[in-house]
Each structure stands twice: as C-alpha cells, then as structure tokens.
Design a protein around this motif. Structure first.
Motif, PDB file in Angstrom:
ATOM      1  N   LYS A 149      -2.599   8.435  10.427  1.00  0.00           N
ATOM      2  CA  LYS A 149      -2.681   9.335   9.368  1.00  0.00           C
ATOM      3  C   LYS A 149      -1.270   9.132   8.243  1.00  0.00           C
ATOM      4  N   GLY A 150      -0.011   9.245   8.792  1.00  0.00           N
ATOM      5  CA  GLY A 150       1.258   9.226   8.301  1.00  0.00           C
ATOM      6  C   GLY A 150       1.634   7.913   7.716  1.00  0.00           C
ATOM      7  N   LEU A 151       1.170   6.556   8.554  1.00  0.00           N
ATOM      8  CA  LEU A 151       1.346   5.818   8.160  1.00  0.00           C
ATOM      9  C   LEU A 151       0.438   4.882   7.029  1.00  0.00           C
ATOM     10  N   ALA A 152      -1.012   5.863   7.108  1.00  0.00           N
ATOM     11  CA  ALA A 152      -2.100   5.825   6.157  1.00  0.00           C
ATOM     12  C   ALA A 152      -1.671   5.618   4.640  1.00  0.00           C
ATOM     13  N   VAL A 153      -1.328   6.620   4.247  1.00  0.00           N
ATOM     14  CA  VAL A 153       0.037   7.277   3.287  1.00  0.00           C
ATOM     15  C   VAL A 153       0.623   6.821   3.062  1.00  0.00           C
ATOM     16  N   LEU A 154       1.806   6.677   4.018  1.00  0.00           N
ATOM     17  CA  LEU A 154       3.045   5.843   3.336  1.00  0.00           C
ATOM     18  C   LEU A 154       2.117   4.029   2.786  1.00  0.00           C
ATOM     19  N   VAL A 155       1.129   3.784   2.794  1.00  0.00           N
ATOM     20  CA  VAL A 155       0.317   2.594   2.488  1.00  0.00           C
ATOM     21  C   VAL A 155       0.432   3.001   1.012  1.00  0.00           C
ATOM     22  N   LEU A 156      -0.354   4.314   1.331  1.00  0.00           N
ATOM     23  CA  LEU A 156      -0.832   4.095  -0.207  1.00  0.00           C
ATOM     24  C   LEU A 156      -0.249   4.412  -1.103  1.00  0.00           C
ATOM     25  N   LEU A 157       1.199   5.276  -1.230  1.00  0.00           N
ATOM     26  CA  LEU A 157       2.124   4.973  -1.833  1.00  0.00           C
ATOM     27  C   LEU A 157       2.860   4.171  -2.019  1.00  0.00           C
ATOM     28  N   GLY A 158       2.890   2.976  -1.212  1.00  0.00           N
ATOM     29  CA  GLY A 158       3.254   2.168  -1.423  1.00  0.00           C
ATOM     30  C   GLY A 158       2.389   0.972  -1.687  1.00  0.00           C
TER      31      GLY A 158
END
Length: 246
Positions: A149-158
C-alpha cells in the motif's frame, strides 16, 4: 569567527535558499501539471499501451513543461539582473559617501548570479530524482503490479509529480520492454540545464536592453546639444536685423 557572525551568515544562507526555492515553485508546478495531464491522457482502460499516441502526448507534455520552464527562467534572469543593478548602486554609494541608498525593493538574495539558475533548476528537479530512485529500487515489485500500500501511494505520487519522466518508462515496462528506471534519473538534468541556460539568457537580454536604451538616450542628448539654437530677438524695435531689399 564569532557567534554573531556565524548566526548572520546562517541567516543570509537561509534567505538565499528560500529565494531559490520560491523561484523553483512555478517550474516544479508546471512539470507537475505536465505529468498529471500526461497520466490523464494516456492511462485509459485496463490495459496500458505504448504506441504512437502515447509517444506523441509524452512529447507534447514534456515540451510544454520545458517551454514554460524556459519562459519563467528567462523572466527570473531579467528580474535578478535589475536587482543586481540596484545592489551595485547601493554598494557604490556606500563606498563613496559612507552609506548606501535605501532601496526598499532591493534584496541581496535576489541579485543575479550565474549559478542561481542551475540551483533553481535543481530544486525543481528534486522530484524527478526522488521518484526515479523510488521506482528504481522497487522495479520488480512495481512491474509485477502487486505492490504494498505504501509503495502504491508513492507510485501514484510519482505519476503526479514527475509523470513526464516516469510514465514513458512505466508504459514500456508494462508492455514487456523491460527498461531500468535508473534511466529516469538523467531526465532530472533537463530542468537544471534549461533553467540555468535561460536564466543567464534572460539576464543578458535585460542588460542589452538597458544598454540600448542608454545609447538611444545619449544620442538624443548629443543631438539636442549640437542642434543650432535659434536667436530670439524679442519684439522691441531695432533688435532684429533688417532684411536687404532685392
């Protein structure tokens, strides 16, 4: 170096950093818009594709961000050059008369320096570097599609903050053309180079404009001084030479 001097220098350094960061915000925001628009235009449907349309929109959004970066940097260079002129007037007056002119609009931290454009570009490029590293260090998990979940959020921010540099590689990986996300890192050089170059161009453009204005004013003053002045004889009798009769 005394404690007071250290505090003064740190305060001055802080002002410089703050002014550079503020100048980078419009550039960073435009690249954010470019990434967001690119995501909205190309991330359609369940299956991601890399085709001519995706390439075209990538180029359009990227060029739009670069063009806006160049325009803002050119304007910043001109503004900072004017601030440098004000600072020079203030310093010269201080040397000659013991105190400088009080110029309310003058801020030393906003004076033109060659390196400032590249520093502003570096602030704008931070997101490309950060998310390029995030994607690079988690490439296998991102490519698998099964992310924490945390990585998915970072990917979206990216995608939002640096989609212009991340999304093309994401699409290429999605269609099976494995490309290392480390190749996104050199894209951070684009804002740095463009901002630095056009910042310098803007400063020299403003300088040349001022020199042309000064040259025009000098020529006009010289022409006025050399112009033959007409004699004003007044209206009294006998003060004006008589014309010879033919």
């Amino acid at each position: 170096m005394t404690k007071g001097t250290v505090k003064k220098e740190l305060k001055k350094f802080g002002r410089y950093v703050w002014e550079l960061f503020k100048a980078s915000l419009p550039i960073a925001f435009m690249f954010f818009c470019a990434g967001t628009i690119l995501m909205m235009l190309t991330m359609k449907g369940e299956k991601l594709q890399w085709n001519g349309s995706t390439l075209t929109w990538t180029l359009v959004c990227g060029i739009g961000g670069v063009a806006y970066d160049a325009l803002v940097s050119w304007a910043n260079g001109g503004t900072h050059y004017e601030m440098l002129v004000s600072g020079n007037v203030k310093r010269i007056s201080a040397e000659q008369m013991g105190e400088g002119y009080r110029i309310s609009s003058h801020k030393e931290a906003k004076e033109y320096r060659v390196w400032k454009g590249f520093a502003i570009g570096a602030f704008a490029a931070i997101w490309s570097l950060v998310f390029g590293l995030v994607f690079s260090c988690n490439q296998a998990e991102i490519n698998s599609g099964d992310m924490r979940k945390g990585l998915a959020v970072l990917v979206l921010l990216g995608f939002l903050l640096s989609g212009w540099s991340i999304l093309p590689f994401y699409y290429l990986n999605a269609v099976g053309k494995t490309v290392n996300y480390f190749w996104t890192l050199p894209f951070a050089l684009i804002p740095i180079v463009i901002t630095g170059a056009f910042y310098i161009i803007g400063a020299y453009s403003r300088r040349n404009k001022r020199l042309r204005e000064q040259a025009i004013a000098a020529r006009a003053a010289e022409a006025e001084a050399n112009r033959e002045k007409k004699i004003n004889y007044g209206a009294l009798p006998g003060t004006k030479p008589k014309k010879r009769k033919k």
